[in-house]
Enzyme design. Structure first.
Site, PDB file in Angstrom:
ATOM      1  N   SER A  71       0.752  -1.131  -0.146  1.00  0.00           N
ATOM      2  CA  SER A  71      -0.047  -0.201   0.124  1.00  0.00           C
ATOM      3  C   SER A  71       0.672   1.194  -0.084  1.00  0.00           C
ATOM      4  CB  SER A  71      -0.828  -0.115   1.235  1.00  0.00           C
ATOM      5  OG  SER A  71      -1.785   0.903   1.141  1.00  0.00           O
ATOM      6  N   ASP A  72       0.174   2.351  -0.488  1.00  0.00           N
ATOM      7  CA  ASP A  72       0.993   3.472  -0.509  1.00  0.00           C
ATOM      8  C   ASP A  72      -0.062   4.768  -0.222  1.00  0.00           C
ATOM      9  OD1 ASP A  72       3.853   4.788  -0.869  1.00  0.00           O
ATOM     10  OD2 ASP A  72       2.748   5.931  -2.213  1.00  0.00           O
ATOM     11  N   THR A  73       0.183   5.829   0.299  1.00  0.00           N
ATOM     12  CA  THR A  73      -0.505   6.931   0.698  1.00  0.00           C
ATOM     13  C   THR A  73       0.105   8.222   0.147  1.00  0.00           C
ATOM     14  OG1 THR A  73      -1.787   5.654   2.256  1.00  0.00           O
ATOM     15  CG2 THR A  73      -1.992   8.168   2.335  1.00  0.00           C
TER      16      THR A  73
END
Length: 195
Positions: A71-73
């Site tokens: 995941s990446d934000t």
């Protein structure tokens, strides 16, 4: 298999993502992967977070037989990606930019498994109130913003700066649970497993 046996590999050292997965009954093993997070020339923010989520999932998947989640934000203002602040000056500049306006938080999730790589990107609008200079300085001194995209943590002390969100609160924290649960189920990862 016991209720605490890992059913998923998490390609992240983020305690927030681990806690979010635990909240929906998904025990994980953690295998963070360091990848180059430099945006490509001309890369749009949603393509950027999706590329990183997929790269993290693929890198960790090579280390385990379990399905793997990456995941990446990113915090985005006027098309500009705000990463993690490197120092107090950069952290203050980010909060000044976010103060008294709306910005977008993009969180991408990728899950490897029997169905190949499944992914999605979730956009949430966050509206901040006006943040004064003393609050900005005081907030930096807490240490909380130093390792957070955009220089703030919505689930922490910075929650007092947030007037409104439109979209997924958990995505702003680091993992959109509604969409993540759908991807996990499609890969055969059990949700809410009990002993």
């Amino acid at each position: 298999m016991t209720a605490s046996s890992p059913v998923l590999c998490l390609a992240s050292a983020s305690p927030r993502r681990r806690a979010l997965l635990a909240s929906i009954g998904v025990p994980v093993t953690v295998k963070p992967c360091n990848i180059d997070e430099t945006p490509l020339s001309g890369e749009l923010p949603d393509a950027y977070v999706l590329r990183l989520a997929i790269a993290k999932a693929q890198a960790a998947a090579s280390l385990t037989d379990l399905p793997t989640l990456g995941s990446d934000t990113a915090v985005v203002v006027d098309g500009r990606i705000l990463g993690k602040p490197h120092n107090a000056m950069q952290g203050a500049d980010m909060l000044r930019l976010l103060s008294d306006r709306s910005h977008q938080v993009l969180t991408a999730v990728a899950v490897t498994g029997p169905e190949g790589i499944l992914s999605c990107c979730v956009a949430t609008q966050v509206i901040m109130r006006k943040i004064d200079e003393n609050e900005i300085a005081d907030y930096w001194r807490t240490g909380e913003p130093a390792d957070k995209a955009g220089g703030y943590a919505i689930q922490g002390l910075a929650s007092i700066f947030v007037k409104e969100i439109q979209g997924s609160h958990s995505a702003v924290v680091g993992l959109p649970l509604f969409e993540t649960a759908q991807l996990l189920r499609r890969q055969g990862v059990p949700i809410w497993e009990r002993a």
